[in-house]
Design a protein around this motif. Structure first.
Motif, PDB file in Angstrom:
ATOM      1  N   SER A  72      -3.234  45.410  45.816  1.00 24.82           N
ATOM      2  CA  SER A  72      -1.921  45.961  45.464  1.00 24.82           C
ATOM      3  C   SER A  72      -1.875  47.421  45.885  1.00 24.82           C
ATOM      4  O   SER A  72      -2.902  48.087  46.027  1.00 24.82           O
ATOM      5  N   TYR A  86       3.734  46.982  45.707  1.00 25.11           N
ATOM      6  CA  TYR A  86       3.431  45.861  46.599  1.00 25.11           C
ATOM      7  C   TYR A  86       2.161  45.186  46.112  1.00 25.11           C
ATOM      8  O   TYR A  86       1.234  45.849  45.643  1.00 25.11           O
ATOM      9  N   THR A  88      -0.352  41.444  47.201  1.00 22.39           N
ATOM     10  CA  THR A  88      -0.518  40.230  47.986  1.00 22.39           C
ATOM     11  C   THR A  88      -1.806  39.530  47.593  1.00 22.39           C
ATOM     12  O   THR A  88      -2.742  40.174  47.103  1.00 22.39           O
ATOM     13  N   SER A  90      -2.755  37.192  50.065  1.00 20.87           N
ATOM     14  CA  SER A  90      -2.963  36.541  51.363  1.00 20.87           C
ATOM     15  C   SER A  90      -3.264  37.536  52.477  1.00 20.87           C
ATOM     16  O   SER A  90      -2.842  37.351  53.618  1.00 20.87           O
ATOM     17  N   ASP A  96      -2.003  46.107  58.366  1.00 17.45           N
ATOM     18  CA  ASP A  96      -0.964  45.714  57.411  1.00 17.45           C
ATOM     19  C   ASP A  96       0.008  46.869  57.249  1.00 17.45           C
ATOM     20  O   ASP A  96      -0.369  47.936  56.765  1.00 17.45           O
TER      21      ASP A  96
END
Length: 131
Positions: A72, A86, A88, A90, A96
């Motif tokens: 995160s 944010y 994820t 994955s 990124d």
């Protein structure tokens, strides 16, 4: 080139490597024994020195192919109260580029909780922060 603090680092691979503007260096978390689970999250925290409008973070993972799969991005104006902008589960390495609604922040951190090779952890070449 702002001050960075990290949860852990392998000798010779400090957190400052992730904010030095060079893809030839990287922050590497402490390596554990093969197949050992990583007991705690690993994190990098950057102090921008003052509050700025922040709306994008770019993570450039090292070419060694060791990266966080779950992480995160959090921001704070005081270093105590954090907002997740944010997250994820994955992550796939490489570069990124994470864009979010701009917020005022002095501190920006990435907290990782799972890795493609758990005993290796993070190999992060650059942690870039943009308006």
């Amino acid at each position: 080139n702002k001050p960075a603090t990290v949860s852990s680092f392998q000798s010779g691979y400090p957190g400052s490597n992730a904010v030095d503007g060079s893809l030839a260096t990287y922050w590497r978390t402490i390596k554990l024994k093969n197949n050992s689970p990583r007991p705690n999250p690993e994190w990098i925290n950057v102090d921008l020195g003052a509050n700025y409008s922040v709306g994008q973070v770019v993570l450039k993972w090292d070419t060694a192919n060791r990266y966080a799969t779950a992480y995160s991005i959090q921001v704070s104006t005081d270093g105590s109260n954090w907002t997740t902008v944010y997250s994820t589960t994955s992550g796939d390495g490489g570069t990124d580029t994470i864009t979010f609604s701009p917020v005022s922040a002095r501190y920006v951190q990435m907290i990782s909780t799972a890795w493609n090779v758990p005993w290796e952890g993070n190999y992060l070449s650059e942690f870039e922060i943009y308006p």
